[in-house]
Scaffold this motif. Structure first.
Motif, PDB file in Angstrom:
ATOM      1  N   ASP A  71       0.947  -1.152   0.054  1.00 21.36           N
ATOM      2  CA  ASP A  71      -0.008   0.067   0.130  1.00 21.36           C
ATOM      3  C   ASP A  71       0.878   1.195  -0.004  1.00 21.36           C
ATOM      4  OD1 ASP A  71      -2.379  -1.449  -0.225  1.00 21.36           O
ATOM      5  OD2 ASP A  71      -2.842  -1.034   2.121  1.00 21.36           O
ATOM      6  N   LEU A  72       1.889   1.029   0.871  1.00 21.46           N
ATOM      7  CA  LEU A  72       2.640   2.463   0.945  1.00 21.46           C
ATOM      8  C   LEU A  72       3.526   2.538  -0.476  1.00 21.46           C
ATOM      9  CD1 LEU A  72       4.160   1.992   4.429  1.00 21.46           C
ATOM     10  CD2 LEU A  72       2.894   3.965   3.705  1.00 21.46           C
ATOM     11  N   ALA A  73       4.007   1.499  -0.922  1.00 17.01           N
ATOM     12  CA  ALA A  73       4.652   1.389  -2.405  1.00 17.01           C
ATOM     13  C   ALA A  73       3.809   2.106  -3.238  1.00 17.01           C
ATOM     14  CB  ALA A  73       5.229   0.223  -2.766  1.00 17.01           C
ATOM     15  N   ARG A  74       2.416   1.710  -3.154  1.00 18.17           N
ATOM     16  CA  ARG A  74       1.495   2.246  -4.336  1.00 18.17           C
ATOM     17  C   ARG A  74       1.305   3.619  -4.054  1.00 18.17           C
ATOM     18  NH1 ARG A  74      -2.459  -1.102  -3.134  1.00 18.17           N
ATOM     19  NH2 ARG A  74      -1.303  -2.770  -3.821  1.00 18.17           N
ATOM     20  N   ARG A  75       1.191   4.132  -2.834  1.00 17.22           N
ATOM     21  CA  ARG A  75       1.175   5.657  -2.531  1.00 17.22           C
ATOM     22  C   ARG A  75       2.166   6.442  -3.231  1.00 17.22           C
ATOM     23  NH1 ARG A  75       0.649   6.909   3.598  1.00 17.22           N
ATOM     24  NH2 ARG A  75       1.129   8.973   2.727  1.00 17.22           N
ATOM     25  N   VAL A  76       3.451   5.734  -3.297  1.00 13.09           N
ATOM     26  CA  VAL A  76       4.579   6.296  -3.899  1.00 13.09           C
ATOM     27  C   VAL A  76       4.477   6.575  -5.464  1.00 13.09           C
ATOM     28  CG1 VAL A  76       7.187   6.390  -4.140  1.00 13.09           C
ATOM     29  CG2 VAL A  76       6.068   5.727  -1.845  1.00 13.09           C
ATOM     30  N   THR A  77       4.073   5.246  -6.035  1.00 10.26           N
ATOM     31  CA  THR A  77       3.944   5.426  -7.457  1.00 10.26           C
ATOM     32  C   THR A  77       3.053   6.138  -8.034  1.00 10.26           C
ATOM     33  OG1 THR A  77       3.156   3.176  -7.351  1.00 10.26           O
ATOM     34  CG2 THR A  77       5.414   3.326  -7.782  1.00 10.26           C
ATOM     35  N   ASP A  78       1.659   6.157  -7.049  1.00 13.33           N
ATOM     36  CA  ASP A  78       0.520   6.832  -7.763  1.00 13.33           C
ATOM     37  C   ASP A  78       0.774   8.189  -7.693  1.00 13.33           C
ATOM     38  OD1 ASP A  78      -0.867   4.475  -8.065  1.00 13.33           O
ATOM     39  OD2 ASP A  78      -2.194   4.656  -6.129  1.00 13.33           O
ATOM     40  N   ALA A  79       1.836   8.806  -6.560  1.00 12.68           N
ATOM     41  CA  ALA A  79       2.018  10.183  -6.678  1.00 12.68           C
ATOM     42  C   ALA A  79       3.024  10.613  -7.615  1.00 12.68           C
ATOM     43  CB  ALA A  79       2.172  10.641  -5.122  1.00 12.68           C
ATOM     44  N   GLY A  80       3.579   9.520  -8.357  1.00 12.74           N
ATOM     45  CA  GLY A  80       4.537   9.920  -9.508  1.00 12.74           C
ATOM     46  C   GLY A  80       6.089   9.506  -9.050  1.00 12.74           C
ATOM     47  N   GLY A  81       6.030   9.108  -7.953  1.00 13.77           N
ATOM     48  CA  GLY A  81       7.408   8.532  -7.284  1.00 13.77           C
ATOM     49  C   GLY A  81       8.116   7.285  -8.080  1.00 13.77           C
ATOM     50  N   ARG A  82       9.367   7.103  -7.918  1.00 16.30           N
ATOM     51  CA  ARG A  82       9.750   5.861  -8.388  1.00 16.30           C
ATOM     52  C   ARG A  82      10.619   5.103  -7.305  1.00 16.30           C
ATOM     53  NH1 ARG A  82      13.787   6.250 -12.315  1.00 16.30           N
ATOM     54  NH2 ARG A  82      14.513   7.931 -11.407  1.00 16.30           N
ATOM     55  N   ILE A  83      10.322   3.822  -7.694  1.00 17.85           N
ATOM     56  CA  ILE A  83      11.096   2.974  -6.589  1.00 17.85           C
ATOM     57  C   ILE A  83      12.149   1.976  -7.382  1.00 17.85           C
ATOM     58  CG2 ILE A  83      10.595   1.012  -5.009  1.00 17.85           C
ATOM     59  CD1 ILE A  83       7.824   2.181  -4.741  1.00 17.85           C
ATOM     60  N   LEU A  84      13.188   1.873  -6.875  1.00 21.53           N
ATOM     61  CA  LEU A  84      14.255   1.024  -7.600  1.00 21.53           C
ATOM     62  C   LEU A  84      14.590  -0.068  -6.352  1.00 21.53           C
ATOM     63  CD1 LEU A  84      16.721   3.383  -9.333  1.00 21.53           C
ATOM     64  CD2 LEU A  84      14.860   1.898 -10.489  1.00 21.53           C
ATOM     65  N   THR A  85      14.250  -1.284  -6.579  1.00 23.19           N
ATOM     66  CA  THR A  85      14.768  -2.312  -5.783  1.00 23.19           C
ATOM     67  C   THR A  85      16.090  -3.034  -6.170  1.00 23.19           C
ATOM     68  OG1 THR A  85      13.431  -3.973  -7.037  1.00 23.19           O
ATOM     69  CG2 THR A  85      12.436  -2.888  -4.961  1.00 23.19           C
ATOM     70  N   ARG A  86      16.622  -3.763  -5.320  1.00 23.90           N
ATOM     71  CA  ARG A  86      17.884  -4.354  -5.513  1.00 23.90           C
ATOM     72  C   ARG A  86      19.184  -3.133  -6.075  1.00 23.90           C
ATOM     73  NH1 ARG A  86      19.227  -9.187  -5.521  1.00 23.90           N
ATOM     74  NH2 ARG A  86      17.764 -10.857  -5.597  1.00 23.90           N
ATOM     75  N   THR A  87      18.701  -1.945  -5.346  1.00 22.53           N
ATOM     76  CA  THR A  87      19.717  -0.807  -5.636  1.00 22.53           C
ATOM     77  C   THR A  87      20.147  -0.267  -4.132  1.00 22.53           C
ATOM     78  OG1 THR A  87      18.344  -0.466  -7.538  1.00 22.53           O
ATOM     79  CG2 THR A  87      19.462   1.524  -6.776  1.00 22.53           C
ATOM     80  N   VAL A  88      21.471  -0.024  -4.341  1.00 25.94           N
ATOM     81  CA  VAL A  88      22.020   0.022  -2.887  1.00 25.94           C
ATOM     82  C   VAL A  88      22.851   1.665  -3.066  1.00 25.94           C
ATOM     83  CG1 VAL A  88      24.135  -1.115  -3.529  1.00 25.94           C
ATOM     84  CG2 VAL A  88      23.674  -0.425  -1.219  1.00 25.94           C
ATOM     85  N   ALA A  89      22.311   2.716  -1.934  1.00 26.48           N
ATOM     86  CA  ALA A  89      23.342   3.845  -2.178  1.00 26.48           C
ATOM     87  C   ALA A  89      24.843   3.559  -1.549  1.00 26.48           C
ATOM     88  CB  ALA A  89      22.371   4.962  -1.445  1.00 26.48           C
ATOM     89  N   PHE A  90      25.610   3.509  -2.114  1.00 27.62           N
ATOM     90  CA  PHE A  90      27.054   3.204  -1.482  1.00 27.62           C
ATOM     91  C   PHE A  90      27.959   4.409  -1.307  1.00 27.62           C
ATOM     92  CE2 PHE A  90      27.708   2.894  -6.350  1.00 27.62           C
ATOM     93  CZ  PHE A  90      28.778   3.517  -6.392  1.00 27.62           C
ATOM     94  N   GLY A  91      27.478   5.601  -1.565  1.00 21.66           N
ATOM     95  CA  GLY A  91      28.460   6.595  -1.243  1.00 21.66           C
ATOM     96  C   GLY A  91      27.871   7.868  -1.285  1.00 21.66           C
TER      97      GLY A  91
END
Lengths: 435, 89
Positions: free
Chosen positions: A212-232
């Motif tokens: 549900d939370l992920a859907r709220r992100v994408t419904d509002a135009g946000g993007r989600i990347l999984t298997r993605t790590v912020a390394f620096g």
């Protein structure tokens, strides 16, 4: 020992059966499992040997953070078994052991140096001994053998600009991304696991709440990347010019590195698990509470049949309850020692030995502050660890926010609320510095 | 296995080693790290730094726990071919 596999729950993604090889042995697994989970289910607990004493090691953090499950996969060394998805026909080998991790003759170092091996004084005199010893050690040192040679693709580094970058899609990160996206900011949410939710997935209705939370992100135009790590987090542009925080956050997707320039950064990275401070604390079978819950809920694999518990961290009660529900026997009392050969065989409680094959630890969580420190955010002691100094969601650095357990929030509701506050604050900051 | 208490699993640093190093004068986290090598393995201190700080505070006192170790990027292993890629214009 396929009976370690349970009926898959809602957070479990068990697919078609596959087979891979582990040191030559065929291991049956299912698509959607990690190598670590499949090997644990198959009763293979020794995944590698340690660098100096060649002690057996196995799954500890189960989220790709510690280095107790490094194996060689299809010719590539030092691959973390706990976050590597199984594929049919994979060739997995143990490394840093002779002849194999299961039976490693170099384990003799652990017996010879019962207390410890002090590398500052041992074999440094006389000179000829030091000369010989240096040569021997140089041959034995290192972690794995170099990769098999093959042509490498070098994907171009991508660049991206967003209003708000949220790192970590646990409850607070998801709530932050949803609030920021609904606050009319362009939002990128990165999560290193293969799906969003993290510890939220251990809750009874967690999968639905995470989705549900992920859907709220994408419904509002946000993007989600999984298997993605912020390394620096880099505060220079690569030409020697300083950048205002959060600078450039480098993230790695399965395909490439992306340099993300964000107006505001929300760090919702959670915590690292820490082993208990007991003798035998590194034996395969000692694992963090979250690690055990990942096996149980994400893979439907029973982490152990007789579980002892050390510490009272945020997931201790959940792990105790869910393991008991899944059929494990709970060993009562606080262990003072863990013993075993190639894995946990028991614990000492009140000076008496008790049989156990799993020790679940928690209580010395380390807030995952690496990115915050690189941004220049002020940190202060919290328990035995360091945590960011915050005012609401704001850190000491403008444009950098911290939410959830990295900033000391406890309990699901508190973490969700902290995330929402951070997302709103980040969106407001992005608007104020906008074009 | 022998009953060692391993603080840093990557580099096989025991609690005994840390306590001896502290008594030998490594009374802050950074010196302790440089002398014993804890936190310098593939996990880069994620798993051990809290235990090391706990031992330091036990041996020296609460003021010794204020410092930290420096986490440099990359905080996770990144294949070199990803970094060798052509930079976007």
């Amino acid at each position: 020992m396929d009976s370690a596999r349970l009926e898959p729950g809602p957070a479990c993604s068990r697919g078609e059966p596959v087979t891979f090889r582990f040191d030559g042995r065929a291991v049956a697994a299912f698509e959607g499992e990690t190598l670590g989970a499949a090997l644990h289910a198959a009763g293979e607990r020794v995944l590698m040997r340690s660098i100096k004493y060649h002690r057996p090691r196995g799954l500890f953090c189960n989220v790709g953070k510690c280095a107790n499950c490094l194996v060689r996969v299809d010719g590539t060394p030092n691959v973390r078994a706990c976050v590597t998805p199984v594929r049919d026909g994979m060739v997995v080998e143990t490394q840093n052991a002779f002849p194999s991790a299961r039976r490693d003759f170099l384990g003799v170092f652990d017996r010879v140096y019962r207390r410890n091996l002090d590398m500052h004084t041992r074999f440094t005199r006389p000179a000829p001994v030091a000369w010989v010893f240096n040569r021997v050690v140089r041959r034995m040192a290192g972690l794995g053998r170099i990769p098999d040679l093959r042509p490498l693709r070098k994907p171009a580094i991508a660049r991206e600009e967003v209003d708000v970058l949220v790192v970590g899609a646990g409850p607070s990160g998801l709530a932050a991304a949803a609030a920021a996206a609904e606050g009319a900011a362009s939002v990128l949410l990165v999560e290193e696991a293969d799906r969003v939710g993290a510890t939220l997935l251990f809750e009874p209705d967690g999968v639905a709440r995470a989705d549900d939370l992920a859907r709220r992100v994408t419904d509002a135009g946000g993007r989600i990347l999984t298997r993605t790590v912020a390394f620096g987090c880099y505060l220079t542009d690569g030409k020697g010019n300083g950048l205002p925080a959060p600078g450039v956050v480098a993230v790695m997707t399965p395909e490439r590195v992306v340099q993300v320039k964000a107006r505001a950064l929300v760090v919702a990275t959670g915590y690292h698990e820490t082993p208990p401070m007991l003798p035998g604390n590194d034996l395969p079978g000692v694992m963090g509470a979250r690690a055990a819950l990942v096996l149980l809920h994400r893979h439907g694999v029973l982490p152990g049949r007789e579980a002892a518990f050390v510490g009272e961290g945020p997931l201790a009660a959940r792990a105790r309850e869910d393991l008991a529900k899944a059929g494990a026997r709970v060993v009562e009392g606080a262990p003072t020692e863990v013993f075993g050969g190639r894995g946990v065989e028991g614990v000492v409680v009140d000076d008496r030995k008790a049989s156990a094959d799993l020790v679940v630890c928690s209580g010395d969580e380390t807030p995952r502050v690496e990115l915050l420190q690189q941004c220049g955010a002020r940190l202060a002691p919290a328990g035995n660890a360091l945590a960011p100094v915050t005012d609401g969601a704001a850190t000491s650095v403008r444009g950098v926010f911290a939410a959830g357990s990295v900033a000391g929030a406890r309990g699901l509701d508190e973490r969700l609320a902290a995330g929402a506050r951070a997302g709103e604050a980040a969106a407001a900051h992005a608007r104020s510095v906008g074009k | 296995m022998t009953p060692k208490c391993i603080v840093c699993t990557c580099e096989d640093v025991t609690d005994v080693e840390l306590r001896e190093a502290i008594r030998a004068g490594c009374t802050d986290l950074e010196s302790l790290k440089r002398y014993t090598g804890f936190g310098t393995g593939p996990c880069q201190g994620k798993t051990c730094v809290t235990l090391a700080r706990r031992i330091l505070v036990e041996e020296v006192g609460p003021e010794a726990g204020a410092g930290g170790i420096t986490y440099r990027a990359p905080t996770q292993p990144v294949p070199l071919r990803f970094l060798a890629g052509e930079d976007a214009p």
